[in-house]
Write an enzyme that holds these catalytic residues in place. Structure first.
Site, PDB file in Angstrom:
ATOM      1  N   CYS A  66      55.158  32.106  36.365  1.00 56.58           N
ATOM      2  CA  CYS A  66      55.444  31.338  35.151  1.00 56.58           C
ATOM      3  C   CYS A  66      56.772  31.743  34.505  1.00 56.58           C
ATOM      4  O   CYS A  66      57.166  32.902  34.569  1.00 56.58           O
ATOM      5  CB  CYS A  66      54.365  31.572  34.108  1.00 56.58           C
ATOM      6  SG  CYS A  66      52.709  31.243  34.679  1.00 56.58           S
ATOM      7  N   ARG A 116      61.436  30.667  40.117  1.00 61.92           N
ATOM      8  CA  ARG A 116      60.323  31.607  40.059  1.00 61.92           C
ATOM      9  C   ARG A 116      59.055  31.027  40.682  1.00 61.92           C
ATOM     10  O   ARG A 116      58.119  31.766  40.970  1.00 61.92           O
ATOM     11  CB  ARG A 116      60.041  31.966  38.595  1.00 61.92           C
ATOM     12  CG  ARG A 116      61.169  32.711  37.934  1.00 61.92           C
ATOM     13  CD  ARG A 116      61.015  32.713  36.433  1.00 61.92           C
ATOM     14  NE  ARG A 116      59.939  33.574  35.988  1.00 61.92           N
ATOM     15  CZ  ARG A 116      60.083  34.845  35.638  1.00 61.92           C
ATOM     16  NH1 ARG A 116      61.264  35.398  35.684  1.00 61.92           N
ATOM     17  NH2 ARG A 116      59.064  35.564  35.228  1.00 61.92           N
ATOM     18  N   TRP A 169      52.666  28.706  36.928  1.00 60.30           N
ATOM     19  CA  TRP A 169      52.196  28.997  38.282  1.00 60.30           C
ATOM     20  C   TRP A 169      50.720  29.327  38.116  1.00 60.30           C
ATOM     21  O   TRP A 169      50.360  30.347  37.530  1.00 60.30           O
ATOM     22  CB  TRP A 169      52.974  30.176  38.867  1.00 60.30           C
ATOM     23  CG  TRP A 169      52.649  30.457  40.301  1.00 60.30           C
ATOM     24  CD1 TRP A 169      53.165  29.822  41.392  1.00 60.30           C
ATOM     25  CD2 TRP A 169      51.756  31.457  40.803  1.00 60.30           C
ATOM     26  NE1 TRP A 169      52.635  30.368  42.536  1.00 60.30           N
ATOM     27  CE2 TRP A 169      51.774  31.364  42.210  1.00 60.30           C
ATOM     28  CE3 TRP A 169      50.935  32.415  40.210  1.00 60.30           C
ATOM     29  CZ2 TRP A 169      51.004  32.195  43.029  1.00 60.30           C
ATOM     30  CZ3 TRP A 169      50.176  33.241  41.016  1.00 60.30           C
ATOM     31  CH2 TRP A 169      50.213  33.125  42.409  1.00 60.30           C
ATOM     32  N   ASN A 172      53.317  33.959  30.024  1.00 60.35           N
ATOM     33  CA  ASN A 172      53.478  34.370  31.422  1.00 60.35           C
ATOM     34  C   ASN A 172      52.666  35.647  31.591  1.00 60.35           C
ATOM     35  O   ASN A 172      52.801  36.564  30.792  1.00 60.35           O
ATOM     36  CB  ASN A 172      54.973  34.623  31.681  1.00 60.35           C
ATOM     37  CG  ASN A 172      55.228  35.344  32.984  1.00 60.35           C
ATOM     38  OD1 ASN A 172      54.386  35.345  33.879  1.00 60.35           O
ATOM     39  ND2 ASN A 172      56.385  35.968  33.097  1.00 60.35           N
ATOM     40  N   GLY A 173      51.816  35.688  32.616  1.00 63.34           N
ATOM     41  CA  GLY A 173      51.002  36.888  32.840  1.00 63.34           C
ATOM     42  C   GLY A 173      49.535  36.530  32.911  1.00 63.34           C
ATOM     43  O   GLY A 173      49.180  35.360  33.086  1.00 63.34           O
ATOM     44  N   GLU A 222      58.785  40.405  59.269  1.00 63.15           N
ATOM     45  CA  GLU A 222      59.549  39.624  58.292  1.00 63.15           C
ATOM     46  C   GLU A 222      59.755  38.193  58.806  1.00 63.15           C
ATOM     47  O   GLU A 222      59.653  37.230  58.039  1.00 63.15           O
ATOM     48  CB  GLU A 222      60.891  40.325  58.012  1.00 63.15           C
ATOM     49  CG  GLU A 222      61.920  39.549  57.210  1.00 63.15           C
ATOM     50  CD  GLU A 222      61.474  39.152  55.813  1.00 63.15           C
ATOM     51  OE1 GLU A 222      60.362  39.511  55.395  1.00 63.15           O
ATOM     52  OE2 GLU A 222      62.243  38.437  55.149  1.00 63.15           O
ATOM     53  N   LYS A 251      58.504  34.856  56.902  1.00 67.48           N
ATOM     54  CA  LYS A 251      59.432  33.777  56.522  1.00 67.48           C
ATOM     55  C   LYS A 251      58.922  32.443  57.045  1.00 67.48           C
ATOM     56  O   LYS A 251      58.922  31.451  56.330  1.00 67.48           O
ATOM     57  CB  LYS A 251      60.823  33.997  57.120  1.00 67.48           C
ATOM     58  CG  LYS A 251      61.795  34.961  56.518  1.00 67.48           C
ATOM     59  CD  LYS A 251      62.297  34.725  55.145  1.00 67.48           C
ATOM     60  CE  LYS A 251      61.324  35.233  54.109  1.00 67.48           C
ATOM     61  NZ  LYS A 251      61.670  36.478  53.490  1.00 67.48           N
ATOM     62  N   GLU A 254      55.782  31.233  55.109  1.00 69.28           N
ATOM     63  CA  GLU A 254      55.906  30.833  53.711  1.00 69.28           C
ATOM     64  C   GLU A 254      56.682  29.543  53.503  1.00 69.28           C
ATOM     65  O   GLU A 254      56.390  28.811  52.568  1.00 69.28           O
ATOM     66  CB  GLU A 254      56.452  31.961  52.832  1.00 69.28           C
ATOM     67  CG  GLU A 254      57.823  32.467  53.154  1.00 69.28           C
ATOM     68  CD  GLU A 254      58.218  33.639  52.230  1.00 69.28           C
ATOM     69  OE1 GLU A 254      59.069  34.426  52.624  1.00 69.28           O
ATOM     70  OE2 GLU A 254      57.683  33.745  51.113  1.00 69.28           O
ATOM     71  N   HIS A 259      46.148  45.113  73.237  1.00 75.73           N
ATOM     72  CA  HIS A 259      44.938  45.585  72.554  1.00 75.73           C
ATOM     73  C   HIS A 259      44.227  44.450  71.823  1.00 75.73           C
ATOM     74  O   HIS A 259      43.409  44.704  70.942  1.00 75.73           O
ATOM     75  CB  HIS A 259      45.284  46.722  71.587  1.00 75.73           C
ATOM     76  CG  HIS A 259      45.880  47.905  72.288  1.00 75.73           C
ATOM     77  ND1 HIS A 259      45.143  48.726  73.102  1.00 75.73           N
ATOM     78  CD2 HIS A 259      47.152  48.357  72.365  1.00 75.73           C
ATOM     79  CE1 HIS A 259      45.925  49.664  73.624  1.00 75.73           C
ATOM     80  NE2 HIS A 259      47.159  49.447  73.189  1.00 75.73           N
ATOM     81  N   LYS A 291      58.472  33.376  42.839  1.00 75.68           N
ATOM     82  CA  LYS A 291      59.563  34.286  43.177  1.00 75.68           C
ATOM     83  C   LYS A 291      59.308  35.681  42.631  1.00 75.68           C
ATOM     84  O   LYS A 291      59.531  36.675  43.294  1.00 75.68           O
ATOM     85  CB  LYS A 291      60.874  33.730  42.603  1.00 75.68           C
ATOM     86  CG  LYS A 291      62.102  34.551  42.944  1.00 75.68           C
ATOM     87  CD  LYS A 291      62.468  34.393  44.389  1.00 75.68           C
ATOM     88  CE  LYS A 291      63.639  35.237  44.813  1.00 75.68           C
ATOM     89  NZ  LYS A 291      63.652  35.456  46.267  1.00 75.68           N
TER      90      LYS A 291
END
Ligand code: F6R
Length: 609
Positions: free
Chosen positions: A2, A27, A74, A98-99, A482, A486, A489, A505, A604
């Site tokens: 947010c 964000r 968000w 926000n939070g 990574e 990427k 997402e 394995h 973000k």
């Protein structure tokens, strides 16, 4: 995550609020809204989806008023619907937040008993009702906010406005960042925002609330109180955000621009830590003595965690220091045993990630020396650290981290040299050799970027895949992880990464002719081992995309594609191999037509647990 903004201006603020929210889009969010006060009356407009939807709404039903608050949400509690979008209103009190309010359930049932009717599923609505309840008890807005803050548990940055008070806004911070902007003759008024980037068009004079602070704003200025409700001064600094260009340039997406910026921002970061003339690193500002340090603990999340894994390889191999590496959300709750006189390193682009910050606080309690690698110098993690190592990546707007990651790797590599020198593991000649290898990185990355069209072509086939496997050994293992992150997402294709030696394995059962397998295999001391694993994949029909500086022939098996990377010192391979995995993910997402810069469900700056 947010974003909040607020403006007390001298002309209608609705348009400026939306512009400020646009600067917080990076964000991540799924709905947005603004509320303004005009002639004492509150009005709001909200919309599900992107800010365009809110703008359309505002075009049809404009909002007057020189004072207002805005929010990009968000979703955490409750779906991303218009009803759940902020600002929330209760009896003439309007709030953006926000939070997360962790005790919202008990607060909600308490408020319901007092007759407050909830319209939304959000945790935030309790804040509006709490303040409204205090106002009903004949308190002033300041007293009502102050007394309500005491009931809230969790992390928040919030802004409140009040019907009948056309020149008043109250803000508060606990955990989540909160910037105050001071206007000037060109942009008279006062501003608040989740970061200085949101305020950049209006002012560069910025002050940051500390944890527990709350602030009373009028058009004339700000009065700040600490958690003990004592009036307090917080310094005003000149933010660099105005100077930073936050546009896509000639690129289609921020992510593409940021991938291409890597040679420049890595050079900039290197010049901060390296004395080119003397071919040595310079960490003279650090207060930590690595010579006697028993252990270094690293904690971070997501991409920053993968940077930390590369850091572990670098620091153990070249610095001779034992390193523990943890995912911050695990670290903070497993109550790890810390070595006496030890140090902890936190890696974070935003410097605000809730789990990393909580891990940092745990380490502080355990008397660890705190070191951080951050991209935002004013961030909470930076401010809580004994020593801060900045990445000079500039603002990273694409939700998927690219340039911040490689700048983190750059700092970690330079730090490994410094640690190795302090611990006597490497001598001056070795230091020069490693420094020279780092200085080569920007040029080598430019060479990889020149392969972009080829990678674009290869990505067509990836965009048809349902699942993709990534393999690597040594420092190429975190790069494989990574790469998989990427791809997941931004393209929403399921991807997994394994240490190449782990293949047999279990994951080898997944291999068939429909499975693309991306093998990150620079020609280093583990190359032959990785090649053996790759041949096991080929024997089972897997479609291999080989990322290597070795020849096609040295693969010794059929390859679907070969992405050639330039030869480099093994010390810097992670920095070079990071680029093709970024480009593969980027172009796959472009071919799939996803929202590359703001992929679904992602934020973000992850300021909640
Ligand atoms: C992935 C990505 C995230 C972040 C993670 C930590 O592309 O960007 O995985 O790396 O959320 O964020 P910071 O570095 O801000 O602590």
């Amino acid at each position: 995550m947010c974003g909040i903004v607020g403006i007390i201006g001298t002309s209608p603020v609705a348009g400026d609020l939306v512009d400020a929210l646009k600067r917080l889009e990076y964000r991540g969010y799924d709905s947005a809204g603004i509320a303004t006060l005009h002639e004492g009356k509150l009005a709001r407009r909200r919309a599900k989806g992107k800010l365009k939807a809110l703008e359309t709404r505002l075009n049809g039903e404009p909002l007057a008023g020189n004072l207002g608050i805005g929010h990009t949400r968000w979703a955490t509690h409750g779906k991303p619907t218009e009803v759940n979008a902020h600002p929330h209103i209760s009896d003439g009190v309007s709030v953006v937040h926000n939070g997360i309010i962790e005790n919202f359930k008990s607060l909600r049932s308490d408020l319901e008993k007092d007759g407050f009717v909830f319209e939304t599923e959000t945790d935030t609505e309790v804040i509006a009702h709490l303040i409204a309840r205090e106002l009903k008890a004949n308190k002033s807005p300041q007293e009502a906010v102050r007394d309500s803050l005491g009931s809230l548990e969790g992390a928040f940055a919030l802004a409140v406005i009040f019907e009948g008070h056309d020149d008043l806004m109250i803000g508060a911070r606990r955990g989540s960042p909160f910037a105050i902007g001071f206007g000037d003759e060109d942009s008279p008024g006062m501003y608040i925002g989740s970061d200085a980037i949101a305020l950049a068009p209006f002012t560069n004079k910025v002050s940051y609330l500390e944890d527990g602070d709350w602030v009373v704003l009028t058009g004339q200025g700000a009065t700040i109180y600490n958690e003990k409700n004592e009036e307090i001064e917080r310094s005003i600094s000149t933010s660099m955000a105005q100077a930073l260009v936050v546009d896509k340039g000639n690129h289609r997406h921020f992510m593409a621009k940021e991938i291409h910026e890597q040679p420049d921002v890595i050079s900039r970061t290197l010049s901060h830590y390296i004395d080119l003339g003397k071919e040595c690193v310079d960490f003279s500002s650090l207060s930590i003595d690595f010579k006697t340090l028993p252990r270094l603990s690293i904690a971070a999340c997501g991409t920053a965690y993968y940077a930390g894994v590369v850091g572990k390889y670098l620091i153990e191999q070249w610095g001779g220091l034992p390193v523990d590496i943890d995912i911050a959300s695990e670290f903070r709750y497993r109550e790890p045993l810390m070595s006496e006189g030890g140090a902890a390193l936190f890696i974070s682009q935003s410097g605000e990630t809730a789990d990393s910050l909580a891990s940092l606080k745990y380490c502080k309690q355990q008397n660890q020396k705190i070191l951080s690698i951050v991209n935002v110098n004013e961030s909470s993690i930076a401010r809580e650290s004994d020593d801060v190592l900045p990445t000079l990546a500039g603002p990273e707007i694409g939700v998927a981290s690219t340039k911040a990651f490689t700048c983190q790797l750059t700092v970690l590599a330079a730090l490994a040299i410094h640690i190795g020198r302090q611990r006597g593991v490497i001598d001056e000649a070795k230091e020069s050799e490693l420094v020279r290898s780092l200085v080569e990185v920007p040029r080598l990355i430019s060479e990889v970027l020149a392969y972009e069209e080829e990678i674009d072509r290869i990505s067509h086939s990836l965009s048809q895949a349902r699942d993709v496997l990534y393999l690597g050994r040594g420092m190429s293992f975190p790069i494989a992880m990574e790469g998989a992150l990427k791809l997941k997402e931004i393209s929403y294709i399921h991807a997994e990464a394994y240490a190449a030696g782990e293949l047999k394995h279990g994951p080898i059962a997944l291999i068939d002719e429909n499975m693309p397998v991306i093998v990150v295999a620079p020609e280093d001391r583990l190359f032959d081992k990785t090649i053996s694993n790759m041949q096991e994949v080929a024997a089972r029909g897997g479609q291999i995309i080989f990322i290597s500086d070795a020849t096609r022939e040295s693969a010794g098996c059929d390859l679907a594609h070969h992405i050639v990377i330039p030869k480099c010192h093994e010390f810097v391979t992670a920095l070079i191999t990071a680029i093709p995995v970024q480009l593969l993910a980027y172009y796959t997402a472009v071919h799939m037509g996803t929202d590359v810069d703001q992929p679904r469900n992602l934020a973000k700056s992850v300021t909640v647990e």
